[in-house]
Design an enzyme around this catalytic site. Sequence first.
Site, PDB file in Angstrom:
ATOM      1  N   GLN A  76       0.834  -1.127   0.017  1.00 23.26           N
ATOM      2  CA  GLN A  76      -0.094   0.140  -0.123  1.00 23.26           C
ATOM      3  C   GLN A  76       0.998   1.302  -0.056  1.00 23.26           C
ATOM      4  O   GLN A  76       0.578   2.370  -0.797  1.00 23.26           O
ATOM      5  CB  GLN A  76      -0.782   0.046   1.081  1.00 23.26           C
ATOM      6  N   VAL A  78       4.010   1.904  -0.977  1.00 26.53           N
ATOM      7  CA  VAL A  78       4.806   2.383  -2.174  1.00 26.53           C
ATOM      8  C   VAL A  78       3.794   2.907  -3.280  1.00 26.53           C
ATOM      9  O   VAL A  78       4.419   3.232  -4.327  1.00 26.53           O
ATOM     10  CB  VAL A  78       5.648   1.145  -2.579  1.00 26.53           C
ATOM     11  N   ARG A  81       3.395   7.841  -5.103  1.00 29.22           N
ATOM     12  CA  ARG A  81       4.418   7.893  -5.632  1.00 29.22           C
ATOM     13  C   ARG A  81       5.571   8.916  -5.594  1.00 29.22           C
ATOM     14  O   ARG A  81       6.504   9.143  -6.334  1.00 29.22           O
ATOM     15  CB  ARG A  81       4.123   7.953  -7.281  1.00 29.22           C
ATOM     16  N   GLN A  87      13.789  -0.475   0.226  1.00 28.50           N
ATOM     17  CA  GLN A  87      13.211  -1.586   0.996  1.00 28.50           C
ATOM     18  C   GLN A  87      14.119  -2.787   0.947  1.00 28.50           C
ATOM     19  O   GLN A  87      14.707  -3.269  -0.045  1.00 28.50           O
ATOM     20  CB  GLN A  87      11.953  -1.846   0.504  1.00 28.50           C
ATOM     21  N   SER A  89      14.964  -6.420   0.286  1.00 27.88           N
ATOM     22  CA  SER A  89      14.726  -7.057  -0.769  1.00 27.88           C
ATOM     23  C   SER A  89      14.534  -8.426  -0.146  1.00 27.88           C
ATOM     24  O   SER A  89      15.169  -9.266   0.436  1.00 27.88           O
ATOM     25  CB  SER A  89      15.884  -6.956  -1.744  1.00 27.88           C
ATOM     26  N   ASN A 157       8.242  14.622   1.331  1.00 29.60           N
ATOM     27  CA  ASN A 157       8.304  16.162   1.915  1.00 29.60           C
ATOM     28  C   ASN A 157       7.213  16.475   2.557  1.00 29.60           C
ATOM     29  O   ASN A 157       6.148  15.682   2.598  1.00 29.60           O
ATOM     30  CB  ASN A 157       8.689  17.202   0.435  1.00 29.60           C
ATOM     31  N   HIS A 163      -0.638  15.091   2.828  1.00 33.03           N
ATOM     32  CA  HIS A 163      -1.491  14.235   1.735  1.00 33.03           C
ATOM     33  C   HIS A 163      -1.738  12.643   2.318  1.00 33.03           C
ATOM     34  O   HIS A 163      -2.817  11.954   2.100  1.00 33.03           O
ATOM     35  CB  HIS A 163      -1.053  14.325   0.454  1.00 33.03           C
ATOM     36  N   ARG A 168      -4.310   8.086   5.110  1.00 33.48           N
ATOM     37  CA  ARG A 168      -3.782   7.079   5.688  1.00 33.48           C
ATOM     38  C   ARG A 168      -4.362   7.150   7.258  1.00 33.48           C
ATOM     39  O   ARG A 168      -4.288   6.249   8.221  1.00 33.48           O
ATOM     40  CB  ARG A 168      -2.554   6.712   5.700  1.00 33.48           C
TER      41      ARG A 168
END
Lengths: 230, 230, 230, 230
Positions: A76, A78, A81, A87, A89, A157, A163, A168
Amino acid sequence: MLVQLLQHTREPERIIAQAAKLCYSDAGLETIAGKLSPEKTADFIRKLMKWGHLSALEHASFTFGIEGVSRALTHQLVRHRLASYSQQSQRYVSMRDFPYITPPVLSEKPELLKSFQTVISEIGRVYQELLESGIPAEDARYLLPNACETKIVVTMNARELLHFFRLRCCHRAQWEIHALADRMLNLAKGVGPNLFHQAGPGCINGPCPEGKLSCGKMSEVRQKYGGEGS
Amino acid sequence: MLVQLLQHTREPERIIAQAAKLCYSDAGLETIAGKLSPEKTADFIRKLMKWGHLSALEHASFTFGIEGVSRALTHQLVRHRLASYSQQSQRYVSMRDFPYITPPVLSEKPELLKSFQTVISEIGRVYQELLESGIPAEDARYLLPNACETKIVVTMNARELLHFFRLRCCHRAQWEIHALADRMLNLAKGVGPNLFHQAGPGCINGPCPEGKLSCGKMSEVRQKYGGEGS
Amino acid sequence: MLVQLLQHTREPERIIAQAAKLCYSDAGLETIAGKLSPEKTADFIRKLMKWGHLSALEHASFTFGIEGVSRALTHQLVRHRLASYSQQSQRYVSMRDFPYITPPVLSEKPELLKSFQTVISEIGRVYQELLESGIPAEDARYLLPNACETKIVVTMNARELLHFFRLRCCHRAQWEIHALADRMLNLAKGVGPNLFHQAGPGCINGPCPEGKLSCGKMSEVRQKYGGEGS
Amino acid sequence: MLVQLLQHTREPERIIAQAAKLCYSDAGLETIAGKLSPEKTADFIRKLMKWGHLSALEHASFTFGIEGVSRALTHQLVRHRLASYSQQSQRYVSMRDFPYITPPVLSEKPELLKSFQTVISEIGRVYQELLESGIPAEDARYLLPNACETKIVVTMNARELLHFFRLRCCHRAQWEIHALADRMLNLAKGVGPNLFHQAGPGCINGPCPEGKLSCGKMSEVRQKYGGEGS
């Protein structure tokens, strides 16, 4: 879940105020900065937030270290954008004895919890078997569940953070990313108290953006996030 | 894996040529378009690619429908941020009898394959049990493995597609997203033959960008993608 | 000002509906498309707009050719970063007998207009003199005024267009970019009537986002753009 | 031209190293940080640059204050879309006695310089006349030339900065933005010596990306920027 504010732009509110004032001033940057006492900066940042003039907020960035969250959460996360991610791996790191996240709803239902844990153990056993038989980690991981823990570093930022919190911290967001957003908000408030003093879900400064799909708990939500309606 | 080119900008090469020519011309758009015969357009697009003047490529977008791929793949895919995604949600859609992707490497090892399939069945059984006991799909899905199939619609412009092919047609990319990139490349070539005629991994038009980490199979790779070195 | 819709994603509303429905459906793309009659598509797009679920709007892109606008306008325009631009270059194209934009307010004041035109002529004369003396166009252009005409090709997706219209159809936007936005909106409505049927400044579907800085002409504005309040 | 590094992410190389190491490690962030001595950080950053693994560079942002540059420059600058800008507005700020930039090529040609200065004075005179007659600044500015000075605050992350330097430190970039890029590079090197030690135009680490359009001065350029070829 372990969330840290690893780094950030120094004096984020000051640089935002300086940049925003430049747009409407014929003074130079030095002169503008000279007049920005801490009180004036705080005051101006609060005005800027009220006006909704948010572009200067992009000059301050915040880098969070996030550990002990599920891959369900990061899938969720990532999707935002306007942010940067590093992350852990699953292709290059073998998840031996992988830790995992258990949805809280299961802790109230011991039998279901046990079924859940049994399958997870079984996944772990076969995952190990695959690795030991020479199957590459990138293929063995096809077995790994969404519950599997991961670590991620995220930079956003201040504008994008607002946002992110709007979406969320909403009551309708999934519990795990909601908990992450709440922690990030607290950490951000620590260094940008005026930037984030009214940050939170969309409903705290106006009508619920979900309309008919509203959770119907706006008064609680507003109280939690200190919105104007509280 | 089912990959379709659902929609795209009409006449993508023509609009790109028209826009690119505008930058260096004192003629108007009508006049520029009037001179763009199919042959001249093709020729100019090939020159543009050679010069590496790629910004006008952003005027053409391509929308792909992708089905029958794993969530492992989409977690990689959505990390490309200059793109738009609509993905089937595991929060809102219950994955009853969920289909899944089996890594090809397992098909050569019947015993491991059986272990893999047995765990997946077990996951499916408990996932159903959770749903039937009233656990929300968004929580039950913590059990679902990376192998779980998903569907996604992706839009990228031609410039981002070139970048995507450069990374994901590389021999070092994971087999599943590599296969997806190859299908997307073939579909893109169908409507933009000059735009994509030398698209592919970074090595086909120069030295391997991975340096010492190179796969060492550049001559094969170049032959496959029709690079200059072939 | 000459504004054309040069190209766009084919059937923009259909692809958006198909992608948006995928998120909440267990059906495949073919099945979803099979049910999308023109009426159902139109109806669904209007619902999507009402819910504010805008991410699927990114799958449709629109490319505009814009001629006969000032460099003052394009300096504002290119600040929209989620878009692609190809602009006639003043470095590579010499602006012999350069056309220019006259602010309408001057046409009512003949004497000021004359002063304005005289200086512009003078600029043109010296610009030519510089070019003829071998000064490169990229340096001679330092003389050219904001009024100087330019041509630009712009691509935005439907989501960004809505945002652009929200800001630039606002009564407080400058007259020139406002006029451009109005023309783009009309063209966009032609191919996406349901996507854009309530597009326009922020005030047409809610309170004025400018708060105390409001133009105070919301009823006129709402009537012009067909907002709910009209 | 006055260029300052106003703010930046604290310890940019350290946070980048920490984030990049996370991707390939099964250790936590604390453990990774514990091993990052200044020497190891420097060494790792240089390796990261060599491998071209640049995504972690996005975690460090740099905010520059730029004054005394032309609007010609900022029209080029703001075309870099992965960045944030706050610019002094010509709509809201009246440019009384506006300062301006003179292209250096004119300083060698006294007569042309005089013509240039005379027109600029004339522009200034009529601009004032318009303002005094009640024409709004946003309209009067149509007269203002590209040479007109402006001030702007710019934030870019380290990855975008590398890209910016690649394009704008190139010999073929215009002299003014080239000079700006050189100053920004020097300032960035001050806080990220390993990040930027090989930053500069595309040719310093490989063949000229301009191909046949090359300036042909690669050995000089490489010497200036300390590229591998020097």
